[in-house]
Write a protein that holds these residues in place. Structure first.
Motif, PDB file in Angstrom:
ATOM      1  N   ARG A  97       4.857  -6.618   3.224  1.00  0.00           N
ATOM      2  CA  ARG A  97       3.609  -6.122   3.221  1.00  0.00           C
ATOM      3  C   ARG A  97       3.063  -5.559   4.267  1.00  0.00           C
ATOM      4  O   ARG A  97       2.571  -4.298   4.375  1.00  0.00           O
ATOM      5  CB  ARG A  97       2.778  -7.270   2.453  1.00  0.00           C
ATOM      6  N   GLU A 137       4.243  -1.737  -7.986  1.00  0.00           N
ATOM      7  CA  GLU A 137       3.669  -1.395  -6.846  1.00  0.00           C
ATOM      8  C   GLU A 137       3.886   0.267  -6.682  1.00  0.00           C
ATOM      9  O   GLU A 137       3.089   1.078  -6.538  1.00  0.00           O
ATOM     10  CB  GLU A 137       3.679  -2.053  -5.602  1.00  0.00           C
ATOM     11  N   GLY A 177       7.889   0.268   1.915  1.00  0.00           N
ATOM     12  CA  GLY A 177       7.489  -0.462   0.960  1.00  0.00           C
ATOM     13  C   GLY A 177       7.602   0.090  -0.480  1.00  0.00           C
ATOM     14  O   GLY A 177       7.192  -0.039  -1.646  1.00  0.00           O
TER      15      GLY A 177
END
Length: 579
Positions: free
Chosen positions: A372, A448, A542
């Motif tokens: 993260r 995500e 990410g």
């Protein structure tokens, strides 16, 4: 006629052989083959022809031998079957050839075999019916010699015996049916569930289940007497409970004595007893208050031990009956204590596995935190070596996770060999649980990524061209926002950045105020490379569905290579240029 045809065919064959030999002679003459060589060739032809004919003769002789052997075997089998079936032995006609005799014996053998199979099949069917009837009526089966083909007279006698047993069964069935109805009626009145095989068979919907023997019929009569006795006993028990409840009502001055509790119902005697028993127990709960507190405390400790041992619902289920038992007695408390002792022993035996799993979960949490953080560009603006420290911690976690998994895999296999069952973590096998955690993380990353792509598409549709800007520090070697035109700043070995006007130098990298993509002098970045991401961006952006440990290690191992671009600002600028 057949002999003439065969003779003609033989003559034709000999003529063909002569013609072929003549052709060979002509060929040898045309080739100039000398006599010695011609003699060798002729001998070769002669040897080949003789060998072919010899092999054909041997095959035909073997065929004749087989036919003779089959005839002998068939004659023996036919004689045996005739003796078993009590049939007259068959006589073959004289003058038959070997083939004809073999065929006749074979057909006769097939017919006798079919007759034997038919009798044995009829015998098996009749014996099954006879055995079933004899089992139900508890009588002796009709005697038939075993392993012997029955005669027609024996089959007829067996059929008559089966018919007699069928009639006897019908008579006993009528008697037993009346008794079974009486048993069922008494059972409904007293709420009695069958607890013996005789009762279950008597109350079965399938009448064939109950054996119609004289002993069973007498047993049904005795059962009716026992059920009547039990009915009187239940009535007495119900009256005593009713008296006890009324006594407690009077003692505790409860409103039920004035009509709050129904005194009479339409249920069975067992239901009435249960209802009155519940009322009596309710009135006696005050005496159990202290014991209830101790058991409740033990249950709290028990649930805590389940959590420490990582028990799943299936592992807790066997004790759920005791866990929710509201009958607070000393026996129940002993059961809880025994379960706690068993859990403590389990925890002590599984401590190495549980400790390693706890370490793995902590490192797994750290790994996800690092992932993260890798998506946050602001981490590049830190001071004091925090980024380097984070990289070292990530490498440490990356080394620790597979090591712990390997240790736990071996320990889980040893556990299964020792205890005979798999080591479970919240209802799953250990390695399945770890794989599930990885898969869950992978799905989360994919979700995500989909959300980011959706937001980007929405922003593009609205015409929003605002891009995320990496926070910058004070420009190196200058305090102004502009650098000297055409200044070249060395970035990494074999790489230089051409600085153009309206660009800012940040930590050795050139970032244009208009977000112009950086141009590399070596190696050139062609159009096909425009959408490639730098290694650090690919690892920290990410956007990957799942980052494996091997990918993690490969990116770290490339940090000193000429191809790796580890400057964060250059990576971000490249990405903006690609977009």
């Amino acid at each position: 006629m057949p002999s003439r045809k065969s003779e003609s065919l033989v003559s034709s064959m000999i003529s063909g052989i002569n013609i072929a030999l003549a052709q060979l002679e002509d060929l040898w003459d045309s080739m100039g083959i000398v006599e010695e060589q011609r003699l060798e060739r002729v001998l070769t032809v002669k040897t080949y022809m003789e060998d072919l004919l010899r092999r054909m003769i041997e095959e035909e002789e073997a065929c004749r031998s087989r036919l003779k052997a089959n005839i002998v075997t068939s004659q023996k089998q036919v004689a045996e079957l005739c003796a078993e079936l009590m049939e007259t032995p068959c006589e073959m006609e004289d003058g038959l050839s070997i083939l004809q005799l073999e065929k006749e014996l074979r057909c006769r053998l097939e017919a006798l075999t079919a007759e034997k199979n038919s009798r044995m099949s009829d015998l098996e069917t009749l014996k099954q019916e006879d055995e079933m009837l004899c089992m139900q009526l508890c009588s002796t089966p009709h005697y038939v010699p075993s392993n012997v083909v029955p005669s027609r007279a024996q089959l007829k006698a067996l059929q008559e015996h089966v018919a007699e047993l069928t009639a006897e069964k019908a008579t006993r069935l009528a008697v037993s049916t009346a008794l079974r109805k009486d048993v069922a009626l008494l059972g409904r009145e007293i709420g009695h569930d069958p607890d013996t095989s005789l009762e279950r068979d008597a109350l079965s919907d399938d009448p064939e289940v109950f054996l119609l023997t004289h002993d069973n019929i007498r047993a049904l009569q005795e059962l009716i007497g026992k059920l009547e006795l039990k009915k009187r006993s239940l009535i007495s028990t119900r009256d005593k409970l009713k008296e006890r409840a009324m006594s407690l009502w009077n003692r505790l001055d409860c409103p039920e004595k004035d009509g709050g509790f129904p005194l009479d119902t339409q249920g069975t005697l067992t239901d009435d007893i249960s209802r009155w028993k519940v009322e009596v127990e309710r009135l006696e709960e005050l005496q159990k208050a202290q014991l209830e507190r101790v058991i409740s405390k033990a249950r709290v400790e028990l649930v805590d031990m389940w959590e420490k041992c990582l028990f799943g619902p299936e592992q807790r289920q066997p004790f759920s009956t005791h866990l929710y038992d509201a009958n607070y007695t000393e026996e129940l408390l002993l059961v809880h204590d025994a379960e706690l002792v068993k859990l403590r022993d389990y925890q002590e035996q599984a401590r190495p596995l549980l400790d390693n799993l706890e370490k793995w979960e902590k490192n797994w949490t750290l790994f996800q935190d690092f992932e993260r953080k890798a998506s946050d560009p602001s981490r590049f603006s830190n001071r004091g070596g925090a980024l380097l420290k984070e990289t070292k911690e990530r490498a440490k976690v990356q080394r620790m996770l597979p090591k712990l998994e390997e240790e736990m895999k071996g320990a889980a296999e040893a556990w299964q060999r020792t205890h005979g069952t798999a080591f479970l973590v919240r209802g799953q096998k250990l390695m399945e649980y770890i794989s599930g955690q990885r898969e869950e993380y992978k799905l989360q990353k994919e979700k995500e990524k989909s959300e980011r792509m959706k937001k980007t598409d929405n922003a593009n549709k609205k015409g929003d061209s605002t891009l995320f800007k990496t926070p910058t520090k004070r420009a190196m070697m200058s305090t102004s926002t502009s650098a000297t035109p055409n200044k070249v700043v060395k970035k990494t070995p074999n790489q230089t950045l051409a600085i153009t006007p309206n660009q800012t130098v940040v930590r050795g990298a050139a970032i244009s105020s208009t977000l112009t993509p950086v141009q590399f002098s070596k190696p050139p970045l062609g159009p096909s490379k425009a959408h490639e991401r730098a290694p650090l961006q690919e690892f920290n952006g990410g956007e990957c569905p799942a980052i494996t440990y091997s990918d993690f290690t490969s990116e770290l191992s490339r940090k000193n290579s000429q191809e790796a671009v580890l400057n964060s600002t250059v990576c971000l600028d490249l990405e903006r240029g690609a977009k």
